[in-house]
Design an enzyme around this catalytic site. Structure first.
Site, PDB file in Angstrom:
ATOM      1  N   HIS A 104      -9.336   3.859   8.597  1.00  0.00           N
ATOM      2  CA  HIS A 104      -9.797   2.527   8.218  1.00  0.00           C
ATOM      3  C   HIS A 104     -11.177   2.215   8.786  1.00  0.00           C
ATOM      4  CE1 HIS A 104      -5.648   1.575   6.907  1.00  0.00           C
ATOM      5  NE2 HIS A 104      -6.239   0.650   6.185  1.00  0.00           N
ATOM      6  N   ASN A 145       0.844  -1.207   0.000  1.00  0.00           N
ATOM      7  CA  ASN A 145       0.000   0.000   0.000  1.00  0.00           C
ATOM      8  C   ASN A 145       0.878   1.256   0.000  1.00  0.00           C
ATOM      9  OD1 ASN A 145      -2.361   1.432  -0.072  1.00  0.00           O
ATOM     10  ND2 ASN A 145      -2.979   0.996   2.032  1.00  0.00           N
TER      11      ASN A 145
END
Length: 623
Positions: A510, A474
């Site tokens: 998140h 990521n």
């Protein structure tokens, strides 16, 4: 389904249908398995038991619609409307037991078959090539099924067999996941269209293309809930225009976009991982926050900016269409990667190509990333039934030996990341194909296509260190956090504090589940301990000489990899199980091994350092 009968001359009367009085759909009916004669099919309605209907050889089954009109909504117990296709008639197994409920075909065809017909009035196709769906239907996203489909389900039981839900079930996946995969792969034909027809066209056409395709993908996946992203894009444009290049605009953007995202998490949260509108919205949130900061930097004097800030600072005033095109770019809207407005504008202006004046030579690099993504997809698909999150919560896992529990967590921790790797590799290929992945040239003149790379696959697969995994996984999101959060906290004067706050931001970004906080807390702890251990080995003559023994290198590597992936799995357990009752159950089963191991090292390593690092080395380091 018709009853199996012995072969004999057909002396039974033929049932006739009324003469159609309006537009009709004609379907050629070959012999169905289990029916004695060609043309014999089974028709069942809710009010009548299934019954065989004998048709002469070569005859047709004609379902008529006396006059085109909207489909009425009927209760499940409503009787059929005679002489009309707008009733609850289920065509059961036209083409065999394995066929779709509305497919027409013979035994070889799972869905579809040899006979083909099309009804221009209803827009439904019957039959088709072998393996092709017999009826094409458009349905809205899960949780927002369109009215047409709802009406059809009321009128025609089994129509859901033709939906993506049925296909997803046959593949062992959810409908949301199938829509996501389709949308990601849809980026390739869209990128090809862009390359061939729009690459050097007017900018407004390109922005419009990106905005409309992205909105269409949003609607396909989330139905009317696409308005969440649209609302935030429009409001962000208004913030930029009304507040200008001010700190107030940046803080307003940060607070509003994060609050909207967190509210979405709160109102849609479940105990499991669901693909909802919040999934692409978290990607969009970072884009819009980064846009406001770059716009703010664009109002500063260039000398007051770092070289990185100068690269991303927006000097002009973006229009609403530009902001929409940037936000909804089809190759990155759903799962990323992150890229700046300036980089996007270079794409629109035709600057992101290795051959000026021509479309980029990016087809081969794009296909390489696509192929690698498919390898991970196949591997994940084959192994996912055997390596599951649910097994960590099972009684069988609890009753296994301690070493088995640890090894399962190690393997699972590596495997669970492959679904993310798959998505990012495929979307990177889309970005490369469109030209967005162009990143200049190497010293030897070779074009680089890694501007949108979210994975460094070789490093990810081979690194034995936690920092290596962080640097390979990521990467665009990590770079975004470093650029807009970590480096902007420099005024705190404490690197560890800045890093901790950056990880806290990531955890909240998140979601609101406690598992995210535990995961990023473990990452913070592990990174600190790993740095201390590496420094100790490097500065201690004894440990340094032991680490340099060539013959022991494979052993060191194996031990490092085991520790690395065991505790990556330990951290990912909380990340993937979300709620405290689930991850706490698993952590108890292995006696909180990760916390015990790294907290012990955090307090022990300073004393080991005092004993094993000579004073001269300490003084030299201070100097």
């Amino acid at each position: 389904m018709g009853r199996q009968r012995a072969s004999r001359p057909d002396t039974r009367p033929t049932h006739s249908f009324p003469e159609p009085s309006g537009p009709s759909c004609t379907v050629t009916a070959p012999r169905a398995p289990g029916c004695a004669n060609s043309g014999e099919v089974a028709i069942a309605g809710p009010a009548l038991p299934p019954r065989p209907v004998s048709l002469p050889h070569g005859s047709h089954l004609c379902l008529t619609n006396a006059r085109p009109r909207p489909l009425p909504t009927l209760p499940r117990s409503a009787p059929p409307l005679a002489g009309s296709t707008n009733n609850r008639v289920g065509l059961e197994a036209l083409g065999g037991p394995a066929a779709n409920a509305h497919a027409v075909g013979g035994p070889p065809a799972g869905i579809g078959g040899e006979a083909t017909a099309f009804c221009p009035h209803s827009g439904r196709g019957a039959g088709g090539p072998r393996g092709a769906p017999a009826v094409k239907m458009a349905s809205a996203a899960d949780g927002d099924v369109g009215e047409a489909l709802e009406q059809m389900r009321g009128l025609w039981p089994g129509v859901e067999d033709l939906s993506l839900n049925k296909l997803a079930s046959s593949l062992g996946a959810s409908e949301q996941a199938l829509r996501l995969i389709i949308s990601i792969f849809l980026g390739y034909p869209l990128a090809l269209f862009y390359r061939h027809y729009l690459f050097y066209k007017d900018c407004y056409l390109i922005h419009l293309f990106h905005a409309l395709t992205g909105l269409s993908i949003a609607y396909f996946n989330f139905g009317h809930q696409f308005y969440h992203s649209l609302l935030c894009v429009v409001l962000q444009f208004l913030i930029l225009r009304l507040m200008g290049r001010t700190v107030t605009a940046v803080l307003t953007t940060l607070c509003f976009q994060m609050a909207y995202l967190l509210a979405g998490y709160y109102y849609t949260a479940t105990a499991d991982y669901d693909i909802k509108w919040t999934m692409p919205h978290c990607v969009l949130t970072l884009k819009l926050i980064g846009l406001s900061i770059d716009y703010y930097d664009g109002g500063k004097d260039r000398d007051s900016l770092s070289s990185e800030q100068q690269k991303y600072a927006i000097r002009g005033v973006p229009s609403l269409l530009e902001v929409a095109g940037f936000s909804y770019f089809y190759g990155a809207f759903l799962v990323g990667p992150q890229f700046s407005m300036n980089h996007y504008m270079k794409l629109v202006q035709g600057q992101l190509t290795d051959t000026p004046g021509k479309v980029p030579n990016s087809t081969i690099p794009a296909l390489k990333r696509l192929s690698l993504g498919l390898v991970y997809l196949v591997g994940y698909t084959l192994l996912s039934p055997h390596i599951t999150d649910d097994y960590l919560l099972s009684e069988d896992y609890d009753h296994r030996p301690f070493w088995f529990r640890c090894m399962y967590m190690l393997v699972w921790g590596k495997f669970v990341l492959y679904k993310y790797v798959t998505c990012w590799l495929v979307t990177e290929g889309v970005c490369i194909l469109s030209g967005l992945g162009f990143n200049g040239f190497e010293e030897n003149g070779k074009a680089k296509w890694d501007a949108c790379a979210n994975m460094k696959v070789w490093l990810f697969e081979t690194t034995p260190r936690f920092n290596g995994t962080i640097a390979s996984f990521n990467t665009n999101t990590n770079a975004w956090v470093a650029r807009y959060i970590f480096k902007r906290l420099k005024f705190l004067g404490n690197k560890e504090l800045s890093q901790g706050l950056s990880l806290l931001f990531l955890a909240l970004w998140h979601g609101l589940h406690s598992g995210y906080l535990i995961c990023f807390q473990m990452e913070f702890l592990i990174v600190i301990v790993e740095k201390q251990a590496a420094s100790l080995i490097r500065e201690s003559p004894t440990l340094s000489s032991l680490a340099s023994i060539t013959v022991l290198q494979p052993v060191y590597y194996l031990v490092q990899q085991t520790i690395h992936w065991l505790f990556m799995g330990y951290s990912m357990t909380a990340f993937c199980l979300f709620t405290w009752d689930k991850w706490l159950k698993v952590y108890r089963s292995i006696y909180f091994l990760g916390h015990t191991f790294f907290l012990s090292l955090l307090f022990v390593l300073p004393y080991v350092r005092k004993a094993m690092v000579p004073r001269k080395e300490k003084l030299k380091k201070r100097e």
